[in-house]
Design an enzyme around this catalytic site. Sequence first.
Site, PDB file in Angstrom:
ATOM      1  CE1 TYR A   8     -21.034  17.160 -12.574  1.00  0.00           C
ATOM      2  CE2 TYR A   8     -19.859  17.264 -10.485  1.00  0.00           C
ATOM      3  CZ  TYR A   8     -21.045  17.298 -11.200  1.00  0.00           C
ATOM      4  OH  TYR A   8     -22.233  17.462 -10.545  1.00  0.00           O
TER       5      TYR A   8
ATOM      6  NE  ARG B  92      -3.559  -0.378   2.526  1.00  0.00           N
ATOM      7  CZ  ARG B  92      -4.388  -0.678   3.528  1.00  0.00           C
ATOM      8  NH1 ARG B  92      -4.701   0.249   4.405  1.00  0.00           N
ATOM      9  NH2 ARG B  92      -4.882  -1.883   3.643  1.00  0.00           N
TER      10      ARG B  92
ATOM     11  CG  HIS C 289      -6.745  -0.453  -4.984  1.00  0.00           C
ATOM     12  ND1 HIS C 289      -5.494  -0.891  -4.601  1.00  0.00           N
ATOM     13  CD2 HIS C 289      -7.012   0.609  -4.190  1.00  0.00           C
ATOM     14  CE1 HIS C 289      -5.023  -0.116  -3.639  1.00  0.00           C
ATOM     15  NE2 HIS C 289      -5.934   0.806  -3.366  1.00  0.00           N
TER      16      HIS C 289
END
Length: 834
Positions: free
Chosen positions: A126, A36, A82
């Site tokens: 967006y 990680r 993930h």
Amino acid sequence: MAKQLNFSNEQIVPTALHTEVQRSYLEYAMSVIVGRALPDVRDGLKPVHRRILYAMHELGLTPDRPFRKCARVVGDVLGKYHPHGDQAVYDALVRMVQDFSSRYPLLAGHGNFGSVDNDPPAAMRYTETRLAAIGHSALLAEVGEATVDFIDNFDSSQQEPVVLPAQLPNLLLNGSSGIAVGMATNIPPHNLGEVIDGLIALIDRPNLSNEKLFDLIPGPDFPTGAEIIDTQGIHDAYRTGRGGIPIRGIASFEEIQPGRGKRSRQAIVVTELPYQVNKASWITKIASLVNQGRIDGISDIRDESDRDGMRVVIELKREAQPQLILNDLYKMTPLQTNFGALMLAIEDGQPRQLSLREILEAFLTFREETLIRQYSHELAQKQARAHIVAGQIVALNHLDAVIEILRRAPDGTTARVSLQERFELSDQQADSILSMPLRRLTSLEQQKLRDEAEELAARIGDLQTLVEDRSVLMKSLKKELRALKKKFDDPRRTRIQTSAERRREQQVLAEIAAEESEETFIVEFTRKGYVRRSSPKAYSRRQSRVESSAQLDEFDDITIQTELTNPTEEILVLTRDGKAYTVSVGDIPIGQRQQKGVPLIGLLPNAAGSTPDDVAAQIVLNEARLGQQLILITTKGRVKRLPAQELSNLTGRGLTAVKLKTEDTLQYALITPLGSDLVLASSGGRLLRFRVNDEQLPELSRTAQGPQGIRLPKSERLVGCVPVQSKDALLLVSTKGFAKKMLVSNFKTANRGGIGSQSFKFSLKNDSLASMILAVPETTFTVVTNEDRCASLMPDEVPLQGRSQPCDRLFTTRRTEAVTDTLISGLPDEALKA
């Protein structure tokens, strides 16, 4: 009835609690470290970045394809590789798009992806993204099982690469930062061209010295530019993997015009900030320091940044010294920061702190292994294809025999066996002949097949050489690196301060430190109640910029008293209520750090609720003055004399210097030797001169009020008090700008308590005397009005006149404007030289 559960002894494993906790914690820590938080030294990526790039590769989001919504990319990453929070994945994606976070962004984006002001990016629904050219070419162009290993994803439904086949050391190009369990990493970004030069040099000379390697890679290259001011931290980080790198923003001095009719001012213009510094927070920090009085000399801060680049204008006050304020900004704000480099990465499955050489060597080793795997895989494919083509060419060379075998064969199996026996072909060759279309029998197709065989033979030879000969492989790697450099290299953004520049800066700082360690200082008291301390050199530099002008000009604050002192001396401060306090000169901040100074009232004990107007007078008590007389004069014209020695070394509570009647306040305080004369002036233009001795002005105790010095009609007030010698001259200035200079010898010595003699003729009915000062030769005096305008002149500019002669008008005041005071500005040159 509850069912009782029985466990056999084989199902229970007794374990000590501390052993189980230790094992579980270590497993968790290693999971965070490896899976990680820390990047892999080979491709420079953390798992989340690697999975984002691979998911986009699978979606076909290459640089030549249209952009795709980030929400789609995040969804694929979460669903396939993930299984963490969507915001964490989106944040990682955003950083790979931001050109101020990544030196070489691996992704391209459409939409709002945040700014250097720490503005948040738009929601993932967006924004749009796709792979950037460098991300596709240098990381994903060769991805496949032939070049890197693949493993199952979290639910074994997909395969994902363990590492991407990076063609460039992304760990150095874009850097990395992360916090794991018990360890962290913070690797700075670098310039692509310099890193490739370092790689090629290590390929050619594996024993290349660190000094020569550091010449090729002189330091980090941050996406926001700025300047590295010391190379020692760089060399520490490159040698050991840990070091502090001081970074400083790029600032310059400019002359700006604030507005029409106003004087130009100096400004500090900042065009680049250190890496990861939030511009909006930095500007807020400066404003806070200015409001707290910790940085003085700044009048305005404007952010003029636009799409063409950053530009923050810090406008300075007229008396400010730009270099000193810039040094304060470096010390007190993030305009100068220290990048703590800690080059920690995963190597062979373990976290290691690596030097620059070790990172480059690890990448070269990985790249060599990747190329061998890639070339070996290609060699096997080419050999397999060459084997097939060789069989087809045999068939074409014996076309009649092949056709005869096919005519007589009852089925395909028999035909294949017959072909193998007749022409010594393998199973694959026989099958390819059987599946060969009829168009292959044409002359053109036969020639294409023979040309392909020649190309395959040449390529097989090249690949065998690459796989078997390491020198040829390294030559191919260098060619590849040079091609990538030609395609993606760009100029360095971060400057590295040279040795000559560092020496010049240290020389300037040494000069400033020398000034601050002076044994003598200039202490200045301003009209608005501020006090500042500066060295004689700094004071002289500031005074050299002051020009004499007979025109009234607007002002912020002006100096009303200047003293040459040393840090051990005391300043006697007298307040309007008759109290006396002492302040050490050493407690006053040096003016280089506080251009405006600090409020004098703020240095006194119990100053809460007091204003600068509460200070009546301030006197530096040096050895010479301690042996003289202190004269106190009130607004009602009362005068009191007491030894100055009585008001030295006061306690924090202070002492009462004079007892005052109702509606009377302390107006003047001055030091004079016994036997000198004292001249008092009233607003009506009357002057009274009397001797300072035991007969005229007896010495009184601290609690006494003092006798009447000059009698004042109700329509007049006290406007001046000056100790004089017979050879001195006085300068008188009226409220309407008329002035007169007279010798003290023109006045006869009178008795204290008189009304004085008329010495100033007024040309205007509404005019009155505003002030009286000693006309000190070669010293500038400043006239101040009630509308905060002033004019600076020399005493020699005013002609010497008698008592009955008319006055000259120095300047014209406005209708409602009146002169309120006349001040002596600066010290004589003799005092500075001393």
